[in-house]
Enzyme design. Structure first.
Site, PDB file in Angstrom:
ATOM      1  CB  CYS A 119     -16.913 -40.044   1.625  1.00  8.07           C
ATOM      2  SG  CYS A 119     -17.852 -40.134   3.174  1.00  8.07           S
ATOM      3  CB  CYS A 121     -22.137 -40.822   1.803  1.00  2.00           C
ATOM      4  SG  CYS A 121     -21.085 -39.502   1.215  1.00  2.00           S
ATOM      5  CB  CYS A 129     -19.910 -40.665   5.850  1.00  2.27           C
ATOM      6  SG  CYS A 129     -20.771 -39.263   5.100  1.00  2.27           S
ATOM      7  CE  LYS A 194     -19.080 -33.417   5.492  1.00  3.41           C
ATOM      8  NZ  LYS A 194     -18.927 -34.544   4.574  1.00  3.41           N
ATOM      9  NE  ARG A 204     -26.095 -34.552   2.978  1.00  2.29           N
ATOM     10  CZ  ARG A 204     -26.415 -34.386   4.238  1.00  2.29           C
ATOM     11  NH1 ARG A 204     -27.676 -34.449   4.613  1.00  2.29           N
ATOM     12  NH2 ARG A 204     -25.483 -34.167   5.147  1.00  2.29           N
ATOM     13  NE  ARG A 216     -23.868 -37.052   5.136  1.00  3.76           N
ATOM     14  CZ  ARG A 216     -24.268 -38.097   4.408  1.00  3.76           C
ATOM     15  NH1 ARG A 216     -24.437 -39.270   4.989  1.00  3.76           N
ATOM     16  NH2 ARG A 216     -24.501 -37.966   3.125  1.00  3.76           N
ATOM     17  CD  GLU A 232     -13.281 -34.144  14.751  1.00  2.41           C
ATOM     18  OE1 GLU A 232     -12.336 -34.690  14.135  1.00  2.41           O
ATOM     19  OE2 GLU A 232     -14.292 -34.773  15.108  1.00  2.41           O
ATOM     20  CE  LYS A 247     -18.792 -30.349   3.154  1.00  5.82           C
ATOM     21  NZ  LYS A 247     -18.787 -31.716   2.798  1.00  5.82           N
ATOM     22  CB  SER A 273     -23.826 -27.751  -2.698  1.00  6.27           C
ATOM     23  OG  SER A 273     -24.323 -28.389  -1.532  1.00  6.27           O
TER      24      SER A 273
HETATM   25  C1  PBG Z   1     -20.079 -36.335   1.917  1.00  4.19           C
HETATM   26  C2  PBG Z   1     -19.800 -34.950   1.470  1.00  4.19           C
HETATM   27  C3  PBG Z   1     -20.680 -33.879   1.573  1.00  4.19           C
HETATM   28  C4  PBG Z   1     -20.072 -32.806   0.965  1.00  4.19           C
HETATM   29  C5  PBG Z   1     -18.816 -33.216   0.530  1.00  4.19           C
HETATM   30  N1  PBG Z   1     -18.666 -34.557   0.864  1.00  4.19           N
HETATM   31  C6  PBG Z   1     -22.053 -33.726   2.118  1.00  4.19           C
HETATM   32  C7  PBG Z   1     -22.558 -34.518   3.219  1.00  4.19           C
HETATM   33  O1  PBG Z   1     -21.957 -34.601   4.288  1.00  4.19           O
HETATM   34  O2  PBG Z   1     -23.630 -35.091   2.996  1.00  4.19           O
HETATM   35  C8  PBG Z   1     -20.714 -31.468   0.844  1.00  4.19           C
HETATM   36  C9  PBG Z   1     -20.273 -30.585  -0.226  1.00  4.19           C
HETATM   37  C10 PBG Z   1     -21.231 -29.528  -0.585  1.00  4.19           C
HETATM   38  O3  PBG Z   1     -22.330 -29.383  -0.025  1.00  4.19           O
HETATM   39  O4  PBG Z   1     -20.871 -28.778  -1.500  1.00  4.19           O
HETATM   40  N2  PBG Z   1     -19.048 -36.998   2.530  1.00  4.19           N
HETATM   41 ZN    ZN Z   2     -19.775 -39.061   3.037  1.00  6.58          ZN
END
Ligand code: PBG
Ligand code: ZN
Length: 324
Positions: A119, A121, A129, A194, A204, A216, A232, A247, A273
């Site tokens: 990614c 970001c 992203c 996602k 983050r 986002r 998707e 996710k 997380s």
């Molecule tokens: C970003 C990304 C995110 C996570 C994995 N890749 C968060 C977001 O979209 O800001 C989240 C993982 C987590 O919260 O454990 N591409």
């Molecule tokens: Zn990202």
């Protein structure tokens, strides 16, 4: 006058209960997310018991070795930037933190499956992203950069690349780029469904990837959608994804179940997380019993249909202490 069928017979002893158990989480079902960078190993604020690891930290390799001894088979690597710019160029440097770490992992633990998050970001100043122009996220320009990152990870030896950006058409674009460079055997695990969730906060702060403006919601799915998740996943499947992901996991068990039923390819689920942190805080506050709540969490995700569970609870589940 007697009940015809006594279901309590199924539960009469630990032996019978085990014999009849339908869903058991195995260490080999799990994928462990780790954050690595070129800086010093440090704690992450608001993300209990997780670290930003220096890529050469011997403690990290010791710790991973313990997890692998207990049956863990795979990790998901997230890079943390030391230098951010407008396009995220640290993300595809051949000697970037992720690339160096992947090489070292494949050398140290050749049989371990190494997946990498792909990614922009983390690598970009604006924290989005995708490529930003005049406050908008530009889909098609982003694809080229994502493919560069995926290719550099594959070149370093990653077994699986996992695009988490939610741009349209990225799986096809990445697959073509990998194939052109003869990485026919690198798998793509696509973050297909996602959601634009409130549960990514601790991540983050770990990756320092919060968007600098807006949110986002023009690329991640609205939490109200379920048919769109199918669409998707369908598109990612058509574009060549090897594994599709849902996710977060816990609030989206219905989506995991649907994708499992509708698709013939493996489904992974990311126990993110925020899910981890709320449970962790509950454990620390003695609201939950650690072993039982983690067992219940992971079992629920597997029972819904996940073939792979990506979870920060790996050390607790395998009873390995983070710094022992
Ligand atoms: C970003 C990304 C995110 C996570 C994995 N890749 C968060 C977001 O979209 O800001 C989240 C993982 C987590 O919260 O454990 N591409
Ligand atoms: Zn990202």
């Amino acid at each position: 006058m007697f009940p015809t069928r006594r279901l309590r017979r199924y539960r009469k002893s630990e032996g019978i209960r085990k014999l009849l158990s339908e869903t058991e989480v195995l260490p080999s079902d799990l994928m462990y997310p780790i954050f690595v960078w070129d800086g010093r190993t440090e704690e992450i604020k608001g993300f209990p018991d997780q670290k930003r690891w220096n890529i050469d930290d011997p403690k990290l390799f010791k710790f991973l070795e313990k997890l692998f001894e207990r049956g863990l088979l795979s990790v998901l690597v997230f890079g943390v930037a030391t230098e951010k710019d407008e396009i995220g160029s640290e993300g595809w440097k051949d000697d970037g933190a992720v690339q160096k770490f992947v090489k070292k992992m494949k050398k140290t633990f050749p049989e371990i499956v190494v997946a990498t998050d792909v990614c922009l970001c983390t690598w970009k100043k604006d924290g989005h992203c995708g490529v930003v122009e005049n406050g908008e996220i530009i889909n098609d320009k982003t694809l080229e950069y994502l493919a560069k990152i995926a290719l550099s990870h594959a070149s370093a030896g990653a077994d699986i690349v996992a695009p988490s950006d939610m741009m349209d058409g990225r799986v096809k674009y990445i697959r073509e780029k990998l194939d052109e460079n003869k990485f026919f055997n690198t798998l793509i695990m696509s973050y297909s469904a996602k959601y634009s969730s409130s549960l990514y906060g601790p991540f983050r702060s770990a990756a320092e990837s919060a968007p600098a403006f807006g949110d986002r919601s023009t690329y991640q799915m609205k939490i109200t959608q379920s048919k769109e998740a199918l669409l998707e996943a369908y598109l990612d499947y058509e574009e060549g994804a090897d594994i599709i992901m849902v996710k977060p996991a816990l609030f989206y068990l219905d989506i995991i179940k649907t994708l499992k039923e509708k698709f013939l390819i493996p489904v992974s689920a990311f126990n993110v997380s925020g899910e981890y942190s709320m449970i962790k805080l509950g454990i620390k506050s003695e609201i939950f019993d650690e072993k039982r709540i983690i067992y219940e969490t992971l079992t629920a995700i597997k029972r819904a249909g996940a073939d792979i569970i990506i979870t920060y609870f790996v050390p607790e589940f395998l009873e390995v202490k983070i710094f022992s």
